[in-house]
Motif scaffolding. Structure first.
Motif, PDB file in Angstrom:
ATOM      1  N   GLY A   1      47.441  56.290  49.882  1.00 54.65           N
ATOM      2  CA  GLY A   1      47.762  56.206  48.452  1.00 54.65           C
ATOM      3  C   GLY A   1      49.201  56.587  48.129  1.00 54.65           C
ATOM      4  O   GLY A   1      49.558  56.728  46.955  1.00 54.65           O
ATOM      5  N   ARG A   2      50.049  56.780  49.164  1.00 52.85           N
ATOM      6  CA  ARG A   2      51.396  57.298  48.910  1.00 52.85           C
ATOM      7  C   ARG A   2      52.359  56.825  49.988  1.00 52.85           C
ATOM      8  O   ARG A   2      51.956  56.645  51.144  1.00 52.85           O
ATOM      9  N   LEU A   3      53.607  56.660  49.646  1.00 54.94           N
ATOM     10  CA  LEU A   3      54.620  56.294  50.649  1.00 54.94           C
ATOM     11  C   LEU A   3      55.193  57.559  51.290  1.00 54.94           C
ATOM     12  O   LEU A   3      55.209  58.623  50.675  1.00 54.94           O
TER      13      LEU A   3
ATOM     14  N   GLU B   1      50.708  49.536  52.151  1.00 60.74           N
ATOM     15  CA  GLU B   1      50.542  50.890  52.680  1.00 60.74           C
ATOM     16  C   GLU B   1      49.060  51.246  52.641  1.00 60.74           C
ATOM     17  O   GLU B   1      48.392  51.082  51.624  1.00 60.74           O
TER      18      GLU B   1
ATOM     19  N   TYR C   1      49.169  49.928  47.454  1.00 60.55           N
ATOM     20  CA  TYR C   1      48.630  51.117  48.122  1.00 60.55           C
ATOM     21  C   TYR C   1      47.183  50.870  48.525  1.00 60.55           C
ATOM     22  O   TYR C   1      46.535  49.963  48.010  1.00 60.55           O
ATOM     23  N   ARG C   2      46.690  51.716  49.384  1.00 56.74           N
ATOM     24  CA  ARG C   2      45.309  51.599  49.896  1.00 56.74           C
ATOM     25  C   ARG C   2      45.033  50.155  50.323  1.00 56.74           C
ATOM     26  O   ARG C   2      44.021  49.572  49.963  1.00 56.74           O
TER      27      ARG C   2
END
Ligand SMILES: Cc1cc2nc3c(=O)[nH]c(=O)nc-3n(C[C@H](O)[C@H](O)[C@H](O)COP(=O)(O)OP(=O)(O)OC[C@H]3O[C@@H](n4cnc5c(N)ncnc54)[C@H](O)[C@@H]3O)c2cc1C
Length: 416
Positions: free
Chosen positions: A35-37, A32, A129-130
């Motif tokens: 920083g978040r789904l 992803e 993430y990131r």
């Protein structure tokens, strides 16, 4: 991960795809960019998330236009009842509302993200993430992995592209997927906004900003020819029109720009025939004959539209009802029946609910979601050339294509 599956994008379709592939036994890495789904999922349905619609399959598909046929297989595999059961099993019961729209009982989009996150945990999906993907790696016509922005290469036996569309780029979906697919030879249908607010010419709309109309009929006219009609709710904004029925008409309106004069006609009293409306106006004007026109308007249009109706009809605001002439009553009737606005454009694609266009469906196998150009590459969600009306159809398409892509990537041949 050489033997595993990489899912690019942790939105609605990517989370479902990753969870399903893991459930089918494959090692899965979900990449992803942010920083978040589920960033976009959280803002769907004004934070309430209209997850799907209870329409039966054949009707459901019509909401996607001609492209709907592509979804037959994905919907047959995982449809609204499966989605509801999936959410229920993870502690998110759902309810059916007007128009068959289905929402979490809690009215919290966050709960849908939570259920999908639980699915990823159940399958031990690894999440990074990131981790923006810069390039798809191809070897001998087959996908071999991905390259991240930092230059690192991650091998995989299958890659599922779930990068979303172009709208609301702050959620992470800024069109990367189109570029990634295009670079490996996929044909792209030009992207354009669908379900987008419309910009109108008449300066008076700004004074109505925030006024919502319920139970009205909006017609899309192109050089006076009616192209489409919708009944329901709409909203005035500082630049023009928005709300469910306008969004639904927007794709056809955008397509018609340049073909002639594009207008929206609003019928504020669609439940009444001309005779009934005329009788109602006669009664209103006569019964309270001493009241001024401005006061009588109170019962006919929302308060904030009264000044507009005084201007549009040319009837003096302080004229008593019983002095209003037949010609004036006729003008009032026409402007209640046909409030006209000229469409001069649409808000930018960044403000659209969904992106029309994308990966050409003819190059994707509908039984598996696998690319017909690059083996081992799968697609799901908005990156595909699919878009539907409002009502939960778009999210169901994201979940269903994600589910199918996930299981077919995990077990190639399973669904063929
Ligand atoms: C305001 C709004 C309200 C909506 N409300 C509804 C609704 O109530 N009901 C409904 O059915 N539909 C609704 N929609 C549409 C719905 O949100 C989308 O159809 C759906 O989110 C598409 O899912 P997706 O997984 O394809 O894409 P997305 O949910 O956009 O997810 C794509 C993900 O991919 C990631 N990504 C992108 N590029 C890369 C990259 N290079 N590397 C790694 N990750 C990447 C992004 O960060 C993002 O997390 C709404 C849309 C908006 C904008």
């Amino acid at each position: 991960m050489e033997n595993g599956i990489i899912v690019v994008g942790g939105g609605a379709s990517g989370m479902m795809a990753a969870g399903r592939a893991a459930q089918c036994g494959a090692p899965v890495l979900l990449l992803e960019k942010t920083g978040r789904l589920g960033n976009k999922l959280r803002i769907t349905g004004k934070g309430r998330c209209n997850v799907t619609n209870q329409a039966e399959l054949r009707e459901f598909i019509t909401h996607f236009g001609p492209q709907g046929r592509f979804l037959y297989r994905a919907f047959s595999r995982f449809f609204h009842e499966d989605l509801r059961a999936f959410l229920q099993q993870r502690g998110v019961p759902t309810v059916i509302e007007r128009g068959g729209r289905i929402f979490p009982y809690s009215n919290e989009a966050e709960d849908v993200v939570r259920a999908l996150t639980a699915y990823l945990t159940e399958g031990r999906v690894e999440i990074r993430y990131r981790a923006p993907v810069r390039r798809l790696l191809i070897e001998e016509g087959r996908v071999a992995g991905v390259e991240l922005e930092d230059g690192s290469a991650l091998p995989a036996r299958a890659v599922i592209l779930a990068t979303g569309g172009l709208s609301y780029p702050l959620t992470g979906s800024n069109g990367d997927g189109y570029r990634l697919a295009g670079e490996v030879g996929h044909r792209l249908i030009p992207q354009r906004p669908a379900l987008v607010p419309l910009v109108t010419k008449e300066p008076w709309v700004a004074s109505l900003q925030g006024v919502a109309l319920r139970n009205v009929r909006a017609s899309l006219l192109v050089s006076e020819e009616v192209r489409a009609q919708q009944f329901g709710e709409m909203l005035f904004t500082h630049f023009g029109l928005s709300g469910p029925i306008i969004l639904t008409l927007s794709k056809a309106a955008v397509a018609a720009l340049g073909q002639g004069r594009v207008q929206i006609s609003i019928d504020l009293k669609p439940a009444l025939s001309d005779e009934q409306l005329d009788a109602r106006l006669r009664r209103d004007l006569d019964e309270v004959g001493k009241k001024t026109f401005r006061n009588i308007l109170k019962g006919l249009v929302p308060l904030r539209m009264r000044d507009l109706y005084v201007t549009l009809t040319g009837i003096p605001a302080d004229k008593p009802g019983h002095q209003i002439t037949a010609a004036e009553r006729q003008r009032l009737m026409s402007s209640l029946r046909d409030l006209r606005l000229t469409v001069i454009g649409a808000r930018p694609i960044e403000e659209a609910i969904i992106t029309a266009g994308g990966v050409d469906l003819s190059e994707v196998e509908p039984r598996t979601m696998e690319s017909r150009r690059v083996r081992g590459l799968y697609f799901c969600g908005e990156v595909l050339d699919l878009d539907a009306d409002t009502g939960g159809y778009n999210l169901q398409a994201a979940f269903s294509t994600g589910y199918l892509a996930g299981e077919c990537a995990a077990e190639p041949g399973a669904s063929a």
